[in-house]
Design an enzyme around this catalytic site. Structure first.
Site, PDB file in Angstrom:
ATOM      1  N   HIS A 232       0.859  -1.231  -0.078  1.00  0.00           N
ATOM      2  CA  HIS A 232      -0.070   0.044  -0.015  1.00  0.00           C
ATOM      3  C   HIS A 232       0.894   1.299   0.122  1.00  0.00           C
ATOM      4  O   HIS A 232       0.395   2.449   0.150  1.00  0.00           O
ATOM      5  CB  HIS A 232      -0.869  -0.145   1.196  1.00  0.00           C
ATOM      6  CG  HIS A 232      -2.213   0.771   1.048  1.00  0.00           C
ATOM      7  ND1 HIS A 232      -2.339   1.959   2.026  1.00  0.00           N
ATOM      8  CD2 HIS A 232      -2.993   0.796   0.287  1.00  0.00           C
ATOM      9  CE1 HIS A 232      -3.446   2.409   1.621  1.00  0.00           C
ATOM     10  NE2 HIS A 232      -3.960   1.690   0.605  1.00  0.00           N
TER      11      HIS A 232
ATOM     12  N   LYS B  50       3.126   4.465  -1.268  1.00  0.00           N
ATOM     13  CA  LYS B  50       2.908   5.415  -2.339  1.00  0.00           C
ATOM     14  C   LYS B  50       4.141   6.334  -2.044  1.00  0.00           C
ATOM     15  O   LYS B  50       3.903   7.503  -1.867  1.00  0.00           O
ATOM     16  CB  LYS B  50       1.709   6.170  -2.309  1.00  0.00           C
ATOM     17  CG  LYS B  50       0.380   5.332  -2.233  1.00  0.00           C
ATOM     18  CD  LYS B  50      -0.197   5.784  -0.988  1.00  0.00           C
ATOM     19  CE  LYS B  50      -1.713   4.892  -0.457  1.00  0.00           C
ATOM     20  NZ  LYS B  50      -2.083   3.779  -1.560  1.00  0.00           N
TER      21      LYS B  50
ATOM     22  N   ASP C  23      17.334   9.643  -7.274  1.00  0.00           N
ATOM     23  CA  ASP C  23      18.815   9.640  -7.109  1.00  0.00           C
ATOM     24  C   ASP C  23      19.072   9.288  -5.881  1.00  0.00           C
ATOM     25  O   ASP C  23      20.132   9.789  -5.395  1.00  0.00           O
ATOM     26  CB  ASP C  23      19.180  11.185  -7.522  1.00  0.00           C
ATOM     27  CG  ASP C  23      19.214  11.108  -9.000  1.00  0.00           C
ATOM     28  OD1 ASP C  23      18.842   9.961  -9.873  1.00  0.00           O
ATOM     29  OD2 ASP C  23      19.203  12.251  -9.562  1.00  0.00           O
TER      30      ASP C  23
END
Lengths: 214, 214
Positions: free
Chosen positions: B153, B155, B160
């Site tokens: 779940h 996000k 870099d």
């Protein structure tokens, strides 16, 4: 002799000034470095938070160790609870889904303690079975919800206008125990302030006097 | 006279030292203050990101202003795209749902530019209609997914190994345009590091050599 002495005194004064300046700068730097910065990663292993919540309900009561078979150590859920339970004045919660009994209990406990709790949640989710929203409303806590086609998908809380708790985690047992989730805890004002502003904006937007009945 | 002169010189030297110490401390403080700290709040109003993506695909090409009827100014989506497009070496993405065509295009563009892109996503969501995962795999980008009962779940994305982009926002047009969502952008190493560790942990855990076929 006098000149040497004066030069030495001036040099000492200069060095003292330099040291004082460095000290002040270092203190400022440490004050900057002080704010809480923590990342919690879920799933949290099943563990017992009974002692933690009982102690928070009756601060100073004799610690009653819990003898249930679950582990009693620190875990991401207990850390989340501990941060919430530091609230002294206010707790602003903005959550898509809220069904965790432990977190619901912590929020009711803070409300009883006199902390001003405000909750914003998603209209589609709040009526589902297992939602804590009904229990929180029954306890007298103010809850507002969206009236929009999109989701109120935030998952954050702000403690005393000072500490932001935000991430991917909905406050559900499923998410806490089974999902891969993150929660970021911060006292950096650059992060806290925009979330405070967003909370106040949504809180006013969802004022029941604005509800439309179709 | 000589003494006065020596005392004056020593005082000047002391003051210069103090000023230098203050200058150094201030520089250190400003370096600390420098890392990017930004909060984006959604929904993002519908807006055109064509010029932004075209410029990123052909840096230095003559700017071709887009004449579509959508607004062309800055918005939360364009800011998110700009941050992603700063990637020079690596882009690590960990997303429950990824269906936004603009964000998919930005990620393929970075892959073509030689940026090492790795994506972790949720098995239940990736096969749904509109998912960008198939297109990203076709472009040759490495994608791994969970094989667990809980949801993957998270996000977040890491640019870099330096900039963390995290929040409630899934990379879907629905979420971007209709939901109330937040995205926190940070270069503070205290936040970036635990997310980097989580990404590497999940990336190894979801290595296809570990897949089980029931």
């Amino acid at each position: 002799g006098g000149g040497m002495w004066a030069a030495g005194a001036a040099r000492r004064a200069g060095l003292a000034l330099a040291a004082a300046a460095l000290g002040l700068a270092l203190a400022a730097w440490r004050r900057r470095a002080r704010p809480l910065r923590e990342v919690l990663v879920f799933p949290s292993p099943p563990s017992c938070t009974e002692a933690l919540l009982a102690e928070a309900a009756e601060p100073g009561a004799a610690a009653r160790p819990c003898h249930c078979p679950l582990p009693h150590g620190d875990c991401p859920l207990s850390r989340l609870l501990r941060h919430l339970l530091t609230a002294r004045r206010s707790l602003d919660i903005c959550l898509f889904a809220f069904s965790s009994p432990q977190l619901g209990r912590a929020v009711r406990l803070l409300h009883r303690r006199g902390v001003r709790v405000r909750i914003v949640t998603d209209a589609q989710y709040m009526g589902l079975q297992g939602s804590q929203i009904g229990l929180l409303r029954q306890a007298g806590i103010q809850v507002r919800h969206d009236q929009e086609s999109g989701y109120m998908h935030h998952k954050f809380a702000i403690v005393d206008g000072r500490m932001l708790i935000t991430g991917s985690l909905n406050w559900t047992t499923q998410a806490i125990q089974n999902n891969r989730e993150n929660v970021l805890v911060t006292e950096d004002v650059e992060y806290v302030k925009p979330f405070l502003d967003e909370f106040e904006r949504i809180w006013e937007k969802y004022n029941p006097i604005n509800y439309k009945f179709f």
